[in-house]
Design a protein around this motif. Sequence first.
Motif, PDB file in Angstrom:
ATOM      1  N   ARG A   7     -47.865 -38.988 -43.717  1.00 21.02           N
ATOM      2  CA  ARG A   7     -46.943 -37.997 -43.139  1.00 21.02           C
ATOM      3  C   ARG A   7     -46.747 -36.805 -44.079  1.00 21.02           C
ATOM      4  NH1 ARG A   7     -41.989 -41.432 -40.376  1.00 21.02           N
ATOM      5  NH2 ARG A   7     -43.302 -42.849 -39.170  1.00 21.02           N
ATOM      6  N   LEU A   8     -46.715 -37.095 -45.371  1.00 21.82           N
ATOM      7  CA  LEU A   8     -46.522 -36.001 -46.326  1.00 21.82           C
ATOM      8  C   LEU A   8     -47.689 -35.019 -46.239  1.00 21.82           C
ATOM      9  CD1 LEU A   8     -45.045 -34.677 -48.716  1.00 21.82           C
ATOM     10  CD2 LEU A   8     -46.320 -36.193 -50.244  1.00 21.82           C
ATOM     11  N   HIS A   9     -48.898 -35.551 -46.185  1.00 21.73           N
ATOM     12  CA  HIS A   9     -50.084 -34.690 -46.122  1.00 21.73           C
ATOM     13  C   HIS A   9     -50.057 -33.841 -44.851  1.00 21.73           C
ATOM     14  CE1 HIS A   9     -54.038 -33.259 -46.922  1.00 21.73           C
ATOM     15  NE2 HIS A   9     -54.625 -33.954 -45.962  1.00 21.73           N
ATOM     16  N   VAL A  31     -40.004 -36.744 -44.602  1.00 22.54           N
ATOM     17  CA  VAL A  31     -40.860 -37.154 -45.725  1.00 22.54           C
ATOM     18  C   VAL A  31     -41.085 -35.984 -46.688  1.00 22.54           C
ATOM     19  CG1 VAL A  31     -43.205 -37.858 -46.368  1.00 22.54           C
ATOM     20  CG2 VAL A  31     -42.035 -39.037 -44.523  1.00 22.54           C
ATOM     21  N   LEU A  32     -41.346 -34.802 -46.128  1.00 17.06           N
ATOM     22  CA  LEU A  32     -41.574 -33.630 -46.978  1.00 17.06           C
ATOM     23  C   LEU A  32     -40.328 -33.327 -47.826  1.00 17.06           C
ATOM     24  CD1 LEU A  32     -43.759 -30.833 -46.770  1.00 17.06           C
ATOM     25  CD2 LEU A  32     -41.473 -29.964 -46.517  1.00 17.06           C
ATOM     26  N   ARG A  77     -32.480 -27.607 -32.695  1.00 20.02           N
ATOM     27  CA  ARG A  77     -33.660 -27.408 -33.524  1.00 20.02           C
ATOM     28  C   ARG A  77     -34.917 -27.234 -32.668  1.00 20.02           C
ATOM     29  NH1 ARG A  77     -36.778 -30.141 -37.203  1.00 20.02           N
ATOM     30  NH2 ARG A  77     -36.623 -32.075 -36.040  1.00 20.02           N
ATOM     31  N   ARG A  78     -35.733 -26.211 -33.042  1.00 18.77           N
ATOM     32  CA  ARG A  78     -36.977 -26.008 -32.308  1.00 18.77           C
ATOM     33  C   ARG A  78     -38.082 -26.747 -33.058  1.00 18.77           C
ATOM     34  NH1 ARG A  78     -40.975 -21.525 -31.327  1.00 18.77           N
ATOM     35  NH2 ARG A  78     -40.604 -20.970 -33.488  1.00 18.77           N
ATOM     36  N   GLU A  79     -38.518 -27.856 -32.477  1.00 20.21           N
ATOM     37  CA  GLU A  79     -39.501 -28.707 -33.157  1.00 20.21           C
ATOM     38  C   GLU A  79     -40.883 -28.445 -32.583  1.00 20.21           C
ATOM     39  OE1 GLU A  79     -39.707 -33.323 -33.203  1.00 20.21           O
ATOM     40  OE2 GLU A  79     -37.896 -32.727 -34.256  1.00 20.21           O
ATOM     41  N   ARG A  80     -41.888 -28.316 -33.461  1.00 20.06           N
ATOM     42  CA  ARG A  80     -43.259 -28.048 -32.981  1.00 20.06           C
ATOM     43  C   ARG A  80     -44.067 -29.339 -33.029  1.00 20.06           C
ATOM     44  NH1 ARG A  80     -44.546 -22.485 -34.158  1.00 20.06           N
ATOM     45  NH2 ARG A  80     -46.682 -23.006 -33.567  1.00 20.06           N
ATOM     46  N   LEU A  84     -40.698 -28.570 -38.354  1.00 20.66           N
ATOM     47  CA  LEU A  84     -41.599 -29.740 -38.385  1.00 20.66           C
ATOM     48  C   LEU A  84     -40.950 -30.878 -37.607  1.00 20.66           C
ATOM     49  CD1 LEU A  84     -42.524 -29.752 -42.199  1.00 20.66           C
ATOM     50  CD2 LEU A  84     -43.938 -28.923 -40.305  1.00 20.66           C
ATOM     51  N   PRO A  85     -41.755 -31.695 -36.945  1.00 26.28           N
ATOM     52  CA  PRO A  85     -41.175 -32.875 -36.292  1.00 26.28           C
ATOM     53  C   PRO A  85     -40.418 -33.732 -37.320  1.00 26.28           C
ATOM     54  CG  PRO A  85     -43.478 -32.582 -35.679  1.00 26.28           C
ATOM     55  CD  PRO A  85     -43.204 -31.595 -36.772  1.00 26.28           C
ATOM     56  N   ALA A  86     -39.288 -34.281 -36.903  1.00 21.85           N
ATOM     57  CA  ALA A  86     -38.378 -34.963 -37.841  1.00 21.85           C
ATOM     58  C   ALA A  86     -39.066 -35.971 -38.777  1.00 21.85           C
ATOM     59  CB  ALA A  86     -37.243 -35.615 -37.072  1.00 21.85           C
ATOM     60  N   PRO A  87     -39.965 -36.836 -38.302  1.00 24.73           N
ATOM     61  CA  PRO A  87     -40.546 -37.822 -39.226  1.00 24.73           C
ATOM     62  C   PRO A  87     -41.343 -37.177 -40.361  1.00 24.73           C
ATOM     63  CG  PRO A  87     -41.042 -38.391 -36.935  1.00 24.73           C
ATOM     64  CD  PRO A  87     -40.468 -37.013 -36.924  1.00 24.73           C
TER      65      PRO A  87
END
Lengths: 211, 83
Positions: free
Chosen positions: A190-192, A162-163, A107-110, A155-158
């Motif tokens: 985190r959601l925001h 949440v999303l 996974r390419r995480e930003r 998106l970063p995993a955390p």
Amino acid sequence: MQDVDNAIDPPSDSDMRFSADEAILRELREGDPSAFETLVRFYGPRMLATTRRLLPREQDAQDALQDAFLSAFKKIDQFEARSRLGTWLHRIAVNAALMKLRQQKSRRERPIDDLLPQYDDDGRLASPANWAAVYDRAVEDRDLRRLVRKSIDELPAPYRDVLLLRDIEELPTDETAEILEISNGAVRARLHRARLALKTLLDPHVVEAQS
Amino acid sequence: MNCRDFIDLIIDFCDGSLPQEVKQEFELHAATCHTCDTYLVSYQCTIQLGKAACEGEKCTDLNMPESLVQKIIKARESGSQQA
């Protein structure tokens, strides 16, 4: 008087489901092999819909469903009758899907900070892309939907987790917090940030779609 | 209220949890700042697009392949035999 009324009411769908669940649970605990099949056939389709929402690859969604049922079977003695069997199984399916997501190595995480809005010294926002013109088309556009799913995975995993639980699975904040073992405040924060970051990831494609 | 404050409050605005006084300030900023007004629309669109992307066409079908049912049953049986 209320008791009398209740006594003559026909059983609701919910009452009937509860009785069916009780029977399945009893048979499972007694080791009846057909009870597991009944469980899989009744709850499997909805649980598969859940793992499919959380995992873009069909094989991963099916593997997560299998993991969920095996896990549920092992933990069946821990199930407490005060919660609904369907809710308990849904939670297990969500956990199995999250576990599968975390195992994905390529996974390419930003970094999240690169994806948040940028302001000038006075707290003014740089001009954002205008989505209003393309939104209706975007929802129908299969390629764009794939791109949105791919962007969620960046998106970063955390934040992604949440999303997925709040916006996609539509779980309440406190249940999301419980599953992820974080506070309600952390879920909201985190959601925001996850939504802001996802918007940033999609902006260039929206601009492209408009031109 | 500046743009940074506005963006920080979008989540509360979207789920209706802004206190009335702050909500008025929020809406006043949106009415006077085209950038933030546009941002708010795109934030709301992002939520809807995320849902649409993850629902996909396959998820409207609540059928489960029979091969998968059998695979899960077999996996449980072989797990029980190993235990």
